[in-house]
Write a protein that holds these residues in place. Structure first.
Motif, short mmCIF file in Angstrom:
data_model
loop_
_atom_site.label_atom_id
_atom_site.label_comp_id
_atom_site.label_asym_id
_atom_site.label_seq_id
_atom_site.Cartn_x
_atom_site.Cartn_y
_atom_site.Cartn_z
N CYS A 71 0.84 -1.21 0.00
CA CYS A 71 0.00 0.00 0.00
C CYS A 71 0.87 1.26 0.00
O CYS A 71 0.56 2.24 -0.67
CB CYS A 71 -0.92 -0.01 1.22
N PHE A 72 1.97 1.22 0.73
CA PHE A 72 2.88 2.36 0.80
C PHE A 72 3.46 2.67 -0.57
O PHE A 72 3.61 3.84 -0.96
CB PHE A 72 3.99 2.07 1.80
N TYR A 73 3.78 1.61 -1.30
CA TYR A 73 4.30 1.79 -2.66
C TYR A 73 3.23 2.41 -3.56
O TYR A 73 3.51 3.31 -4.36
CB TYR A 73 4.76 0.44 -3.22
N ALA A 74 1.99 1.94 -3.42
CA ALA A 74 0.88 2.49 -4.21
C ALA A 74 0.66 3.96 -3.88
O ALA A 74 0.42 4.79 -4.76
CB ALA A 74 -0.39 1.69 -3.97
N VAL A 75 0.76 4.30 -2.59
CA VAL A 75 0.61 5.70 -2.18
C VAL A 75 1.72 6.56 -2.78
O VAL A 75 1.48 7.67 -3.28
CB VAL A 75 0.62 5.82 -0.63
N GLY A 76 2.96 6.04 -2.74
CA GLY A 76 4.08 6.79 -3.30
C GLY A 76 3.90 7.09 -4.77
O GLY A 76 4.17 8.20 -5.24
N LEU A 77 3.45 6.09 -5.54
CA LEU A 77 3.23 6.30 -6.97
C LEU A 77 2.01 7.18 -7.22
O LEU A 77 2.00 7.94 -8.20
CB LEU A 77 3.05 4.94 -7.66
#
Length: 300
Positions: A71-77
């Motif tokens: 989820c953190f990766y999705a938020v970053g992108l």
């Protein structure tokens, strides 16, 4: 009140750091992996210990760790491709998932204002994520073009904001459950549980990142270490302070106040600091989000 304010400040700092990554050439996933090991170190220093592998919270920490890093990766992108305001609104509209859960699972009161607020929140998610026509010089358009030119999928382009919303909701649900049913309510145990989550996320991310490095799909850079440090400290304490705020107020009160404050802070940052321009329907989405969360907070 202090714990809630500190959680808001840390969460706002997180989104701001993500937005600065492209400017400094930081690889998002590499920085996220390093950030979790920074979180573990912060937890050890803050709590004087790490965590108990035999504790009842460990299975939940492992599951949450996997959800956290994805989820953190999705938020970053989402921050990179859609901007800080849209990302913040979508992430904080996880109230659509977590508030109904708090009402049903913990028998917290549900009035007409709260129900209306949830309906407005759903409309806010749709409006804030509505495709807009960006100007040629807009950094978000350039980032999207670069992402697609590098072989990125158009389907994944729109999956990231949707997953940042649904994943954030699932995280809040699981945190509520563990805090209510598993943890003892002490500051030490909340900190240890948080550290265990980040350790699980870091180990899972390290396996993926090592594979990428070995297959030359990623490059090591000390800039990623700097990005991980900048993310790790506010990331760790945003969760610790949120869990501690749960011990003081009702969860269906803490979450709306926390989320509306982050939405408003990041909207102001996006507008004045990062010069992000939103379409009219996106602005409507942001306003609906603010109004929805205020309604749910006032209903208490």
């Amino acid at each position: 009140m202090l714990y809630l304010l500190l959680s808001i400040l840390c969460s706002t700092a997180l989104i701001t750091v993500f937005k600065l990554f492209p400017r400094f050439g930081v690889d998002t996933f590499g920085a996220i992996v390093i950030n979790y090991f920074v979180c573990v170190l912060a937890g050890g220093l803050y709590n004087g210990q790490l965590f108990d592998l035999g504790a009842a919270y460990m299975p939940y920490a492992f599951i949450l760790g996997i959800i956290f890093i994805s989820c953190f990766y999705a938020v970053g992108l989402t921050v990179r491709l859609f901007g800080v305001t849209i990302s913040s609104v979508l992430q904080k509209m996880s109230l659509l998932v977590s508030v109904p859960y708090a009402i049903i699972a913990f028998k917290e009161p549900a009035g007409s204002l709260k129900i209306i607020g949830l309906g407005l929140a759903f409309a806010a998610v749709l409006a804030s994520n509505w495709p807009e026509k960006l100007a040629e010089g807009d950094s978000r358009k350039q980032e999207r073009q670069q992402y697609l030119a590098q072989g990125g999928s158009l389907l994944l382009l729109w999956f990231f904001p949707i997953y940042s919303f649904s994943g954030s909701g699932l995280i809040e649900v699981l945190l509520q459950y563990v805090q209510q049913s598993i943890l003892g309510g002490t500051e030490e145990e909340s900190a240890a549980f948080t550290t265990a989550i980040f350790a699980s996320a870091g180990l899972a991310g390290a396996v993926v990142y090592l594979y990428q490095l070995l297959r030359a799909k990623a490059r090591w850079s000390w800039k990623n270490v700097g990005g991980g440090l900048a993310l790790g400290i506010p990331n760790y304490f945003s969760i610790v302070f949120l869990l501690l705020a749960f011990n003081v107020w009702d969860k269906s009160v803490v979450l709306p106040i926390n989320n509306i404050s982050i939405v408003m802070a990041t909207a102001l940052l996006g507008l004045f600091f990062f010069r992000e321009r939103l379409s009219k329907i996106n602005y409507i989405g942001v306003l609906l989000a603010i109004f929805a969360i205020l309604l749910m907070a006032y209903s208490q």
